[in-house]
Design a protein around this motif. Sequence first.
Motif, mmCIF file in Angstrom:
data_model
loop_
_atom_site.group_PDB
_atom_site.id
_atom_site.type_symbol
_atom_site.label_atom_id
_atom_site.label_comp_id
_atom_site.label_asym_id
_atom_site.label_seq_id
_atom_site.Cartn_x
_atom_site.Cartn_y
_atom_site.Cartn_z
ATOM 1 N N ARG A 53 0.850 -1.186 0.000
ATOM 2 C CA ARG A 53 0.000 0.000 0.000
ATOM 3 C C ARG A 53 0.890 1.242 0.000
ATOM 4 N NH1 ARG A 53 -4.144 -1.768 4.905
ATOM 5 N NH2 ARG A 53 -5.294 -3.387 3.755
ATOM 6 N N GLY A 54 0.347 2.365 -0.442
ATOM 7 C CA GLY A 54 1.113 3.596 -0.372
ATOM 8 C C GLY A 54 1.646 4.069 -1.718
ATOM 9 N N LEU A 102 -6.165 4.355 3.562
ATOM 10 C CA LEU A 102 -5.247 4.313 2.428
ATOM 11 C C LEU A 102 -5.157 2.926 1.805
ATOM 12 C CD1 LEU A 102 -2.966 5.703 0.725
ATOM 13 C CD2 LEU A 102 -1.375 4.890 2.489
ATOM 14 N N ASP A 103 -5.581 2.811 0.543
ATOM 15 C CA ASP A 103 -5.436 1.583 -0.245
ATOM 16 C C ASP A 103 -5.970 0.341 0.471
ATOM 17 O OD1 ASP A 103 -4.166 3.146 -2.151
ATOM 18 O OD2 ASP A 103 -2.162 2.675 -1.431
ATOM 19 N N TYR A 112 3.367 -1.594 3.733
ATOM 20 C CA TYR A 112 3.269 -0.201 3.289
ATOM 21 C C TYR A 112 4.579 0.283 2.665
ATOM 22 C CZ TYR A 112 -1.041 -0.130 5.973
ATOM 23 O OH TYR A 112 -2.299 -0.399 6.444
ATOM 24 N N THR A 113 4.439 1.154 1.680
ATOM 25 C CA THR A 113 5.598 1.783 1.049
ATOM 26 C C THR A 113 5.667 3.245 1.486
ATOM 27 O OG1 THR A 113 4.369 2.510 -0.921
ATOM 28 C CG2 THR A 113 5.289 0.281 -0.944
ATOM 29 N N HIS A 114 6.796 3.871 1.207
ATOM 30 C CA HIS A 114 6.974 5.261 1.611
ATOM 31 C C HIS A 114 7.596 6.058 0.467
ATOM 32 C CE1 HIS A 114 10.867 3.312 2.420
ATOM 33 N NE2 HIS A 114 11.394 4.477 2.100
ATOM 34 N N LYS A 115 7.503 7.363 0.545
ATOM 35 C CA LYS A 115 8.172 8.215 -0.426
ATOM 36 C C LYS A 115 9.677 8.153 -0.189
ATOM 37 C CE LYS A 115 4.406 11.508 -1.176
ATOM 38 N NZ LYS A 115 3.986 12.931 -1.118
#
Length: 324
Positions: free
Chosen positions: A114-115, A141-142, A199-202
């Motif tokens: 997600r993310g 989120l997602d 989860y992913t991040h910027k």
Amino acid sequence: MKIVFAGSSEFGIPALKKLKEKHQLLLIISQPDRPAGRNQRIKPCPIARFAREQGWELYQPENINSPESVDKISKLYPELLVTASYASLIKKELRQIPTFGAINLHPSLLPKYRGPTPIQTALLNGDHKTGTTIFRLTSRLDAGPILAQRELVILPEDNYGSLKEKLANISAELLIEIIPAIKDNSLTERPQDENLASYTHKFSKKDLWINWDNKIKNIFNQIRAFSPSPGARTSIHNTNLKILQAEIYDSSKNDKPGTIAGFIKNKGILVNCQDGQLLITRIQAEGKKVMSAWAFQLGARLSAGESFVPFNQIFMENSFREEL
């Protein structure tokens, strides 16, 4: 079906094209034009630029959930809101306007990744499989119920650019396939398993710089994840470089990480990593065009035994707080 589309990045363009061909596209929504690049010139996002080139109606609100935006979209009486990398939260009042609600195209097999950066993260992790998910938008989120998924094998030669293009195309195809089932309520939704969520991040600029002390597979995947843009970085001869393509050359040989082990004629530069040698094949020097690594080293007059600037030194000399 009467559809409103919201998106910003190139990922949404194939879906936008398909919707325009097959359905009644009432409105395209994208982010406002923003300063971008070194000169901070005002530029449209890819969806906005594409819509203008096609002469399609475009709406760029600062706040898609504002009373003005809600009123504008309500008056169109849409049946479905489709989003793809829009980069803003769609609140409940807006999600409830279309007859069949709001859905999103996400380039991972949710609930995994997600993310904001699922494609880069899959490449960084060395995954062999990814895919696309179409799910119903909710307040989280997602995390909404899944309508459809399609898997995709990640090839060794894939990078961020090629994988994003493939996922964008299969997302568009899957979207067109399921819209009739959405309209006749024959599509079975299934909740996401929260126990499997990740989860992913910027990323920041620091994430782009290569640490040659790292394992060879990690460096190889880092190059893939950021190619062709923004590009994994290193530096030599007071020149910053983007490393855009490389190969795992030899996992049995290595010397001091970051040193040039040698050259392969007409192919590229061999660099020592923690546990092997990486062959750099395509490169871009700061302010220059993309070229073969072989051509670059001829012009730069590199020699075996020279070292790329160590990661710790790069980190000490620069500030990497800003996100990409």
